[in-house]
Design a protein around this motif. Structure first.
Motif, PDB file in Angstrom:
ATOM      1  N   GLN A 443     -15.768 -67.055  20.849  1.00  0.00           N
ATOM      2  CA  GLN A 443     -15.081 -66.552  19.875  1.00  0.00           C
ATOM      3  C   GLN A 443     -15.656 -64.897  19.719  1.00  0.00           C
ATOM      4  N   GLN A 444     -14.833 -64.181  19.587  1.00  0.00           N
ATOM      5  CA  GLN A 444     -15.181 -62.862  19.437  1.00  0.00           C
ATOM      6  C   GLN A 444     -14.277 -62.003  18.316  1.00  0.00           C
ATOM      7  N   SER A 445     -14.278 -62.813  17.142  1.00  0.00           N
ATOM      8  CA  SER A 445     -13.537 -62.287  16.017  1.00  0.00           C
ATOM      9  C   SER A 445     -14.333 -61.904  14.995  1.00  0.00           C
ATOM     10  N   LYS A 446     -14.000 -61.382  14.003  1.00  0.00           N
ATOM     11  CA  LYS A 446     -14.815 -60.794  12.681  1.00  0.00           C
ATOM     12  C   LYS A 446     -15.650 -62.069  12.349  1.00  0.00           C
ATOM     13  N   ASN A 447     -15.127 -63.313  12.065  1.00  0.00           N
ATOM     14  CA  ASN A 447     -15.526 -64.281  11.687  1.00  0.00           C
ATOM     15  C   ASN A 447     -16.422 -65.249  12.675  1.00  0.00           C
ATOM     16  N   SER A 448     -16.845 -64.527  13.727  1.00  0.00           N
ATOM     17  CA  SER A 448     -17.528 -65.287  14.692  1.00  0.00           C
ATOM     18  C   SER A 448     -19.144 -64.927  14.551  1.00  0.00           C
ATOM     19  N   TRP A 449     -20.002 -65.630  15.487  1.00  0.00           N
ATOM     20  CA  TRP A 449     -21.299 -65.519  15.629  1.00  0.00           C
ATOM     21  C   TRP A 449     -21.651 -64.110  16.004  1.00  0.00           C
ATOM     22  N   SER A 450     -20.826 -63.599  17.175  1.00  0.00           N
ATOM     23  CA  SER A 450     -21.050 -62.378  17.711  1.00  0.00           C
ATOM     24  C   SER A 450     -21.185 -61.305  16.730  1.00  0.00           C
ATOM     25  N   ASN A 451     -20.133 -61.390  15.753  1.00  0.00           N
ATOM     26  CA  ASN A 451     -20.219 -60.139  14.753  1.00  0.00           C
ATOM     27  C   ASN A 451     -21.230 -60.493  13.708  1.00  0.00           C
ATOM     28  N   PHE A 452     -21.370 -61.821  13.412  1.00  0.00           N
ATOM     29  CA  PHE A 452     -22.408 -62.023  12.170  1.00  0.00           C
ATOM     30  C   PHE A 452     -23.736 -61.643  12.593  1.00  0.00           C
ATOM     31  N   PHE A 453     -24.170 -61.793  14.091  1.00  0.00           N
ATOM     32  CA  PHE A 453     -25.409 -61.323  14.500  1.00  0.00           C
ATOM     33  C   PHE A 453     -25.584 -59.957  14.368  1.00  0.00           C
ATOM     34  N   ARG A 454     -24.748 -59.389  14.779  1.00  0.00           N
ATOM     35  CA  ARG A 454     -24.727 -58.018  14.726  1.00  0.00           C
ATOM     36  C   ARG A 454     -24.905 -57.329  13.382  1.00  0.00           C
ATOM     37  N   ALA A 455     -24.077 -57.817  12.376  1.00  0.00           N
ATOM     38  CA  ALA A 455     -23.943 -57.486  11.010  1.00  0.00           C
ATOM     39  C   ALA A 455     -25.375 -57.817  10.442  1.00  0.00           C
ATOM     40  N   ALA A 456     -25.988 -58.806  10.536  1.00  0.00           N
ATOM     41  CA  ALA A 456     -26.974 -59.201  10.227  1.00  0.00           C
ATOM     42  C   ALA A 456     -28.286 -58.343  10.464  1.00  0.00           C
TER      43      ALA A 456
END
Length: 557
Positions: A443-456
Motif C-alpha cells: 500500500q502506497q496511498s496517502k492513508n498507508s504506513w509508508s506515508n504515515f511514517f514519513r509524515a510522523a
C-alpha cells in the motif's frame, strides 16, 4: 550544567567545548552554517511556533548540533524489537489492585461425542474438544490433521494463511498424544490446534509481519505467547495473515476475506486470526491490538475477541508498532474460550517490563444483583430506537441486570492517539523509511504506513511528550468513571470509544450480538483495569442466553 551549556545564550562562548564533546562522543563535527535561519522560520509553521529574528539567531547553532546528533543516531542499528527506556503504566496514581489469585478450574464435560458429520468438529468449543482428547475419543494428531486439511481447503479462499506450520503441528500433536497416553495431561489446551498472527516470532519459520519488505524474514526468537501455549500443550498449525505492518486486511499476498461475505475484507489488522477462527479453520487464534485490531476484525467476522488490559500479556517476540499501545489477546468463538486462552498466555516472563502479575479470578458466573453495570449513553444516543445494540441492553435487563446510563467523556482531545501512535510507529520502522524499503510495501496511498511514517518524522519530541502528559490526564478522568462500575457496555467505533480505551489501557471483550444484511454485528463490554474476569463472565452469560456465537458462515460448515 548540561542544560546551561546548551542554552541558546551561551552557545558561542562554549562552541570549542561543544565541538570537543561532539568529537569525543563520535558525532560528526558540526558547522554553524548547515542550518540557515530561513530553514527555522519555515519549520516554525509546521510546529505552531513563531520566533523572533534574535531568537532564531540564538537557536541556530543548537539546531545544527541536534542535526548532527540525529545523524549519529541514524548510524546506529536498532532492531524493531529493541524497546525504548520508557515504560507506559495504565494505573492511575495510588490505584491498588487486589493481589489475591484464587484457583481457576476449567470444567471439561465428560459426555461429548464425536459428531456424525465430522465437519461439525470445526466449530466445537475448546472444552468440547478437550473432552474428546482427554477421554481419548479422538487423538490430537487426528484433530490436528482435520484442521490442517480445512486450512488447505479454505485457506486460499479466505487468503488468511501466511504459512502452514504442518511439520511443527504434527510433531507437537504426536507429543501431546504420547503424554496423554502416559497420563501426563497438561490442561484444557493440551492437544488443541491454534493459529497465530504472523507478527509473532517462531524460530525456523518466516515471520513476515504481512509486509513485502519482510516476507523472507526469519527471527531467531520464540514469542512468549507461543512458548506459553506450547507449555500448555497446544498445537500450532498456522501463521495467520495481518494487514501489512499491522494495519488493515491487505497484505503482500492479497486481501483477507470475511467468511460471511467473500466480497468483503475481514478488517484488521488481526485479519487472518478473525477470519480463520470464524470459518472454523482453527479452534482459536492469537491477535494483537494497538487501535482496534482485535475488536474490528472480530466485529466484521463475528468472533469473540478479548483485548486485555495493557501490560497483561508479554509482547516479547512480537513486532513492535507502538510500545505504549500494543496488546496481545485471544480471538475465539466464545467468551469462555477467550477466558481459557487468556489464562494461559497472561503473566510476566522477565522480558517485557510492562507486564504485571495481577490475578485473573474467572468463574464464568456473576450475580447481576451485585454488579454495577452501565451503558455509555452518549455512544448509544446516535443509534436508532430499535437498534441491535439497544436490543442487547434489553436482553441483559431480562437476565436481571440493572443497567444505568453513563456519560462517558474526557476533556482531553482523543486525537492525541495519532501523535503517540504515529511517533512510536515511525521510530519502530525508522530504518525502513530512511533506506527506502518502504517502497516494498503493497500500500502506497496517502492513508498507508509508508506515508504515515514519513509524515510522523515532523512530529516534535516535545509534542509527543505533551500528548502523553495529556494521556495521563485522560487516564485519571476515564478511570474515575469506569471505577464506579463493574462493566460498561458500548457500541463499537462510536465517539472515539476505541481511541479512548486503547489510550487508557482498559480491557474490552467484543462479542457478536446480531446480524444486519446477513453479516454479524457486535457489542463491547468494557471493564476495570486488570479485571478481564468480570467482563468475560458477563459476556458468557449473554452468550449462554443467545445463540449469536453459535452461528457460523454456511459456506464453511
Amino acid at each position: 550544567m548540561i542544560t546551561y551549556l546548551f542554552s541558546k545564550t551561551c552557545f558561542s562562548r562554549y562552541y570549542p567545548l561543544l565541538l570537543f564533546i561532539s568529537l569525543l562522543l563520535g558525532l560528526p563535527a558540526f558547522a554553524q552554517n548547515t542550518i540557515e535561519k530561513e530553514h527555522l522560520q519555515k519549520a516554525e509553521r509546521l510546529l505552531d511556533l513563531q520566533f523572533t529574528e534574535s531568537e532564531r539567531d540564538s537557536a541556530l547553532s543548537d539546531v545544527a548540533l541536534y542535526l548532527r546528533i540525529y545523524q549519529a543516531i541514524h548510524k546506529q542499528s536498532l532492531k524493531n524489537w529493541e524497546s525504548p527506556a520508557l515504560l507506559f503504566d495504565p494505573l492511575p496514581v495510588g490505584k491498588k489492585i487486589n493481589p489475591i489469585q484464587k484457583p481457576v478450574n476449567w470444567l471439561i464435560p465428560n459426555d461429548v461425542k464425536l459428531p456424525q458429520n465430522k465437519n461439525d468438529l470445526a466449530f466445537y468449543s475448546i472444552p468440547q474438544l478437550a473432552s474428546l482428547i482427554k477421554n481419548k475419543k479422538i487423538t490430537s494428531l487426528e484433530l490436528t490433521q482435520f484442521f490442517l486439511q480445512r486450512i488447505k481447503t479454505w485457506g486460499d479462499t479466505l487468503q488468511c494463511i501466511v504459512s502452514l506450520t504442518e511439520e511443527i503441528a504434527i510433531k507437537q500433536a504426536k507429543q501431546a498424544d504420547e503424554e496423554i497416553r502416559q497420563g501426563k495431561y497438561r490442561g484444557i489446551l493440551h492437544g488443541i490446534p491454534y493459529g497465530i498472527k504472523d507478527l509473532l516470532a517462531v524460530p525456523n519459520t518466516k515471520t513476515t509481519w504481512g509486509a513485502g519488505s519482510h516476507k523472507e524474514q526469519v527471527i531467531d526468537q520464540i514469542a512468549t505467547v507461543v512458548s506459553k501455549l506450547e507449555a500448555a500443550g497446544a498445537v500450532m498449525v498456522a501463521k495467520l495473515t495481518l494487514g501489512e505492518l499491522a494495519m488493515g486486511d491487505v497484505w503482500f499476498g492479497g486481501k483477507t476475506k470475511n467468511p460471511w461475505d467473500l466480497k468483503q475484507g475481514s478488517s484488521g489488522s488481526s485479519a487472518g486470526s478473525a477470519s480463520a477462527t470464524a470459518a472454523g479453520l482453527v479452534p482459536f487464534s492469537i491477535g494483537t491490538e494497538t487501535w482496534g485490531s482485535i475488536v474490528s476484525p472480530s466485529t466484521r467476522c463475528g468472533t469473540t475477541g478479548l483485548r486485555p488490559t495493557f501490560g497483561r500479556v508479554s509482547r516479547y517476540g512480537a513486532m513492535a508498532l507502538s510500545w505504549s499501545l500494543d496488546k496481545i489477546g485471544p480471538i475465539t468463538r466464545s467468551a469462555e474460550d477467550a477466558a481459557i486462552v487468556f489464562d494461559v498466555i497472561r503473566g510476566t516472563d522477565g522480558k517485557d517490563k510492562t507486564v504485571k502479575d495481577f490475578p485473573f479470578n474467572y468463574t464464568g458466573k456473576v450475580d447481576f444483583k451485585k454488579l454495577q453495570i452501565g451503558y455509555l449513553k452518549n455512544n448509544f444516543d446516535s443509534l436508532k430506537e430499535a437498534s441491535i445494540e439497544l436490543q442487547t441492553i434489553e436482553t441483559l435487563k431480562k437476565l436481571g441486570a440493572d443497567i444505568q446510563p453513563v456519560n462517558f467523556q474526557t476533556s482531553v482531545p482523543t486525537n492525541i492517539i495519532n501523535v503517540i501512535l504515529m511517533s512510536e510507529a515511525a521510530a519502530a520502522f525508522d530504518e525502513l523509511t530512511r533506506t527506502d524499503q518502504d517502497e516494498l510495501l503493497v500500500q502506497q496511498s496517502k492513508n498507508s504506513w509508508s506515508n504515515f511514517f514519513r509524515a510522523a518524522r515532523f512530529i516534535p519530541a516535545v509534542e509527543y511528550i505533551n500528548a502523553n502528559r495529556l494521556r495521563m490526564k485522560m487516564i485519571e478522568e476515564i478511570d474515575a468513571i469506569v471505577s464506579q462500575y463493574d462493566v460498561l457496555i458500548s457500541p463499537n467505533f462510536q465517539n472515539n470509544f476505541s481511541a479512548i480505551t486503547n489510550l487508557t489501557g482498559h480491557p474490552v471483550v467484543v462479542v457478536p450480538n446480531g446480524f444486519k444484511d446477513g453479516k454479524p454485528t457486535s457489542i463491547s463490554f468494557l471493564g476495570n483495569l486488570y479485571d478481564e474476569a468480570t467482563i468475560l463472565a458477563v459476556a458468557k452469560i449473554f452468550q449462554d442466553a443467545t445463540d449469536f456465537d453459535e452461528k457460523h458462515p454456511n459456506k464453511f460448515k
